[in-house]
Design a protein around this motif. Structure first.
Motif, mmCIF file in Angstrom:
data_model
loop_
_atom_site.group_PDB
_atom_site.id
_atom_site.type_symbol
_atom_site.label_atom_id
_atom_site.label_comp_id
_atom_site.label_asym_id
_atom_site.label_seq_id
_atom_site.Cartn_x
_atom_site.Cartn_y
_atom_site.Cartn_z
ATOM 1 N N GLY A 1 0.849 -1.271 -0.111
ATOM 2 C CA GLY A 1 0.057 0.097 0.025
ATOM 3 C C GLY A 1 0.743 1.143 -0.040
ATOM 4 N N GLU B 1 -15.490 -0.759 -5.926
ATOM 5 C CA GLU B 1 -14.520 0.384 -5.784
ATOM 6 C C GLU B 1 -14.895 1.607 -6.493
ATOM 7 O OE1 GLU B 1 -10.593 -0.708 -5.267
ATOM 8 O OE2 GLU B 1 -10.252 -0.210 -7.211
ATOM 9 N N THR C 1 -5.364 -0.479 -6.748
ATOM 10 C CA THR C 1 -5.516 -1.017 -5.650
ATOM 11 C C THR C 1 -5.379 -2.663 -5.742
ATOM 12 O OG1 THR C 1 -8.015 -1.358 -6.196
ATOM 13 C CG2 THR C 1 -7.585 0.709 -5.061
ATOM 14 N N THR C 2 -4.980 -3.011 -6.891
ATOM 15 C CA THR C 2 -5.135 -4.405 -6.906
ATOM 16 C C THR C 2 -3.638 -5.148 -6.352
ATOM 17 O OG1 THR C 2 -5.736 -4.677 -9.111
ATOM 18 C CG2 THR C 2 -4.288 -6.039 -8.460
ATOM 19 N N THR D 1 -10.043 -0.652 -12.968
ATOM 20 C CA THR D 1 -10.216 -1.822 -11.681
ATOM 21 C C THR D 1 -11.263 -2.640 -12.377
ATOM 22 O OG1 THR D 1 -11.476 -1.882 -9.582
ATOM 23 C CG2 THR D 1 -12.218 -0.204 -10.905
ATOM 24 N N GLN E 1 2.578 1.541 -3.454
ATOM 25 C CA GLN E 1 1.588 2.448 -4.240
ATOM 26 C C GLN E 1 1.521 4.114 -4.083
ATOM 27 O OE1 GLN E 1 1.207 0.792 -6.766
ATOM 28 N NE2 GLN E 1 -0.930 0.455 -7.085
ATOM 29 N N LEU F 1 -3.865 -5.136 -2.652
ATOM 30 C CA LEU F 1 -3.764 -4.614 -1.528
ATOM 31 C C LEU F 1 -4.613 -5.209 -0.576
ATOM 32 C CD1 LEU F 1 -3.895 -0.464 -2.410
ATOM 33 C CD2 LEU F 1 -1.798 -2.185 -2.130
ATOM 34 N N GLN G 1 -5.352 -1.229 3.326
ATOM 35 C CA GLN G 1 -4.440 -0.488 2.333
ATOM 36 C C GLN G 1 -5.574 0.018 1.163
ATOM 37 O OE1 GLN G 1 -1.769 -3.313 1.030
ATOM 38 N NE2 GLN G 1 -0.342 -3.071 2.853
ATOM 39 N N LEU G 2 -6.613 -0.770 0.971
ATOM 40 C CA LEU G 2 -7.405 -0.582 -0.043
ATOM 41 C C LEU G 2 -8.327 0.703 0.133
ATOM 42 C CD1 LEU G 2 -8.307 -3.553 -1.822
ATOM 43 C CD2 LEU G 2 -10.290 -2.234 -1.614
ATOM 44 N N ILE H 1 -6.107 3.825 0.060
ATOM 45 C CA ILE H 1 -5.847 4.313 -1.174
ATOM 46 C C ILE H 1 -7.152 4.803 -2.015
ATOM 47 C CG2 ILE H 1 -4.766 3.609 -3.465
ATOM 48 C CD1 ILE H 1 -2.407 3.870 -1.636
ATOM 49 N N ARG H 2 -8.056 4.305 -1.914
ATOM 50 C CA ARG H 2 -9.128 4.690 -2.320
ATOM 51 C C ARG H 2 -9.665 6.064 -1.770
ATOM 52 N NH1 ARG H 2 -13.460 -0.056 -1.401
ATOM 53 N NH2 ARG H 2 -12.519 -1.786 -2.905
#
Ligand code: ADP
Ligand code: MG
Length: 297
Positions: A133, A190, A157-158, A185, A136, A160, A164-165, A168-169
């Motif tokens: 994460g 998402e 986001t792949t 994505t 990224q 993660l 973390q997802l 990052i979002r």
């Protein structure tokens, strides 16, 4: 117009990767570019960023013709490729200094970007010491160093983990406040969490290009209701927004509505007005996830 793609087709030898793809993006929109593996997402992004050329069609970023003036267009674009290549032996700050030097970016931007992506505490660490994460985030910091107007993020986001997802979002949403963002994505949720608009692509063709609000409007809402006695079907047709009526068992009905409004209260009012009592009531909405599966299967 921030992005304009007009009738873009791309073949890799015999493999057709994109087939007459067209779409536009307005300034400040966050667009989810959604599709299963092999749909053509990365290919479209590489064409948008000027790294590969289409066989047919035109691409403009911030009204600059990418096929004619790739370098000029790239100044307007921040790109996070699918398998973000980082020099993992470098320190975070050192890596960003290196990137800034390559792209002749003002050095003062480095600290600004470190802060913007939340890397202040990690800036002195080696990249390989960071979680996926945080790696990224380094990629995102590098992508925004030159303060581009358009961000193109290929599956950011792949790989993660769930925390973390979410982070990052949030970061993408934040960046989207000042930039046009196109991110790919294969996860529908998402798109719901982050985007203003969704473009669904499959086998190189665009199947859906809609504002999320508009897509939600077409969502079907189903209410299963059991009354205390039999009801005439004709009476049920007087319910507002009613789409379909199905008699489940004697006094039980499946009612579907085409609306974003929660129809449970209306069903309750309907019962009162018609001297009915509700013994059971439940609601299901057809999620965008289900819609995506339906469209792409
Ligand atoms: P996505 O990013 O949506 O998974 P891609 O754009 O990577 O899809 O790929 C679209 C199609 O083009 C796939 O069928 C893929 O196998 C093919 N493809 C992608 N890159 C190449 C390449 N360099 N050479 C040959 N075929 C490719
Ligand atoms: Mg891809």
């Amino acid at each position: 117009m921030s992005i304009r793609v007009a009738s873009v087709s791309k073949n890799y030898k015999t493999q057709k990767a994109l087939n007459a793809v067209s779409f536009t993006a307005e300034k400040g929109q966050i667009i989810g570019f959604l599709g299963p593996n092999g749909a053509g997402k990365s290919t479209m992004m590489k064409i948008l960023t000027g790294y590969i050329k289409p066989n047919e069609g035109n691409v403009f970023v911030d009204d600059i013709d990418v096929l004619k003036y790739a370098i000029l267009a790239q100044k307007k674009i921040g790109y996070l490729p699918e398998h973000n290549p980082l020099y993992t032996e470098m320190y975070v700050r050192e890596y960003l200094q290196f990137q800034a030097a390559i792209f002749k970016v003002d050095k003062s931007q480095i600290e600004v970007c470190i802060k913007k992506v939340g890397l202040s505490l990690e800036a002195g660490k080696k990249i390989h010491q960071l979680s996926k994460g945080y790696q990224q985030r380094v990629g995102l910091a590098a992508a925004i160093l030159h303060n581009p107007e358009v961000l193109i993020l290929d599956e950011p986001t792949t790989g993660l983990d769930p925390n973390q997802l979410v982070e990052i979002r949030e970061l993408i949403k934040d960046l989207g406040k000042e930039k046009t963002v196109l991110f790919s994505t294969h996860i529908m949720q998402e798109v719901e969490a982050v985007c203003d608009r969704v473009i669904i692509i499959k086998k190189g063709q665009i199947l859906v290009d809609k504002e999320l609000a508009e897509l939600n409007k077409n969502n079907l809402q189903t209410i299963t209701v059991t009354f205390n006695k039999a009801v005439n079907e004709g009476l049920l047709t007087t319910l507002p927004n009613i789409a379909t009526i199905e008699n489940k068992t004697k006094n039980s009905w499946n009612l579907s509505f085409k609306t974003t409004e929660d129809m449970r209260e209306q069903v309750f009012d309907f019962a009162v007005q018609n001297q009915l009592k509700i013994l059971e009531l439940s609601m299901q909405t057809k999620s965008l996830e289900a819609l995506f599966r339906e469209i792409t299967n």
